[in-house]
Design a protein around this motif. Structure first.
Motif, short mmCIF file in Angstrom:
data_model
loop_
_atom_site.label_atom_id
_atom_site.label_comp_id
_atom_site.label_asym_id
_atom_site.label_seq_id
_atom_site.Cartn_x
_atom_site.Cartn_y
_atom_site.Cartn_z
N ALA A 136 115.63 -43.56 39.42
CA ALA A 136 114.91 -42.35 39.80
C ALA A 136 114.92 -41.34 38.67
O ALA A 136 115.75 -41.39 37.76
N VAL A 137 113.96 -40.41 38.72
CA VAL A 137 113.92 -39.26 37.82
C VAL A 137 113.67 -38.02 38.66
O VAL A 137 113.07 -38.08 39.73
N LYS A 138 114.17 -36.88 38.16
CA LYS A 138 113.88 -35.59 38.78
C LYS A 138 112.82 -34.92 37.92
O LYS A 138 112.93 -34.90 36.69
N ALA A 139 111.78 -34.39 38.55
CA ALA A 139 110.67 -33.80 37.80
C ALA A 139 110.20 -32.51 38.47
O ALA A 139 110.44 -32.27 39.65
N LYS A 140 109.52 -31.70 37.67
CA LYS A 140 108.92 -30.47 38.18
C LYS A 140 107.98 -30.83 39.33
O LYS A 140 107.17 -31.75 39.21
N MET A 155 103.43 -34.95 38.67
CA MET A 155 102.98 -36.34 38.56
C MET A 155 101.46 -36.35 38.40
O MET A 155 100.74 -35.71 39.16
N VAL A 156 100.98 -37.07 37.37
CA VAL A 156 99.53 -37.16 37.17
C VAL A 156 99.00 -38.56 37.44
O VAL A 156 97.81 -38.73 37.70
N ALA A 176 103.03 -34.46 33.60
CA ALA A 176 102.43 -33.51 32.67
C ALA A 176 102.35 -32.15 33.34
O ALA A 176 102.47 -32.05 34.57
N ASP A 177 102.15 -31.12 32.53
CA ASP A 177 101.99 -29.77 33.07
C ASP A 177 101.18 -28.94 32.08
O ASP A 177 101.63 -28.71 30.95
N ARG A 178 100.00 -28.55 32.46
CA ARG A 178 99.11 -27.68 31.66
C ARG A 178 98.91 -28.18 30.23
O ARG A 178 98.86 -27.39 29.29
#
Length: 197
Positions: A5-9, A13-14, A59-61
């Protein structure tokens, strides 16, 4: 991912392929205690956990993504610049003092510690600067992203009478780092409290 698992903002997810599931984590992945701490400190961070088998893209912005390898050490990073971490890494909050206030981010910052990788974001390719006993470093608070290592930080003010007359150099505040470690800066400045002084 291969069953891990990973923790993400949250919402970063894209795309993904394979069998991956997502769930929201409370308190930035730190549980109820972390949620209370983050509310009290104002260092907000909403995270999700992606787990399963396959490939997941975050991704983010359209920000640049920089991977930071941690080997039992601690990374100090602005919560707005943290994209994701290996699930084994622990997140928390740490007091930053006037550095955070000068950025308009408050008096606390996010910490990531343990062994694994963290993905941090920057506006443009991040520049990694080494700090040593012989070479301390001063950084514009608006360009600061993160730091790691045995570093002491001190808030510096370059505000003088000339600043108030409009003859200052435009760099009224800096963060000075001393010790041994790495500082990550971006080639762009966010708006800061001291930015217009």
């Amino acid at each position: 991912m291969t069953g891990d698992a990973v923790k993400a903002k949250n919402g970063s997810m894209v795309a993904y392929d394979g069998q991956i599931s997502f769930k929201k984590l409370s308190g930035g992945g730190e549980g109820v205690r972390g949620m209370v701490t983050r509310r009290l400190t104002g260092e907000q961070m909403v995270m999700m956990e992606a787990s399963g088998s396959g490939t997941c893209y975050f991704a983010d912005r359209a920000s640049e993504i920089n991977l930071v390898q941690l080997n039992g050490d601690k990374l100090y990073v602005e919560s707005s610049n943290l994209l994701c971490t290996d699930s084994a890494l622990r997140t928390g909050t740490s007091f930053t003092g006037l550095r955070g206030a000068s950025q308009g981010n408050g008096l606390f910052t996010t910490t990531v510690e343990g062994t694994g990788q963290a993905a941090i974001m920057s506006d443009g390719p991040a520049v990694v600067l080494r700090v040593s006993a012989q070479y301390p470093l001063s950084v514009d608070p608006g360009a600061y992203i993160a730091h790691q290592g045995d570093l002491r930080q001190q808030f510096q003010s370059g505000v003088t009478f000339r600043t108030f007359l409009g003859e200052g150099g435009g760099e009224a505040f800096q963060i000075r780092f001393e010790g041994e470690g790495l500082v990550y800066v971006q080639p762009s400045e966010r708006n800061t409290v001291g930015g217009d002084v």
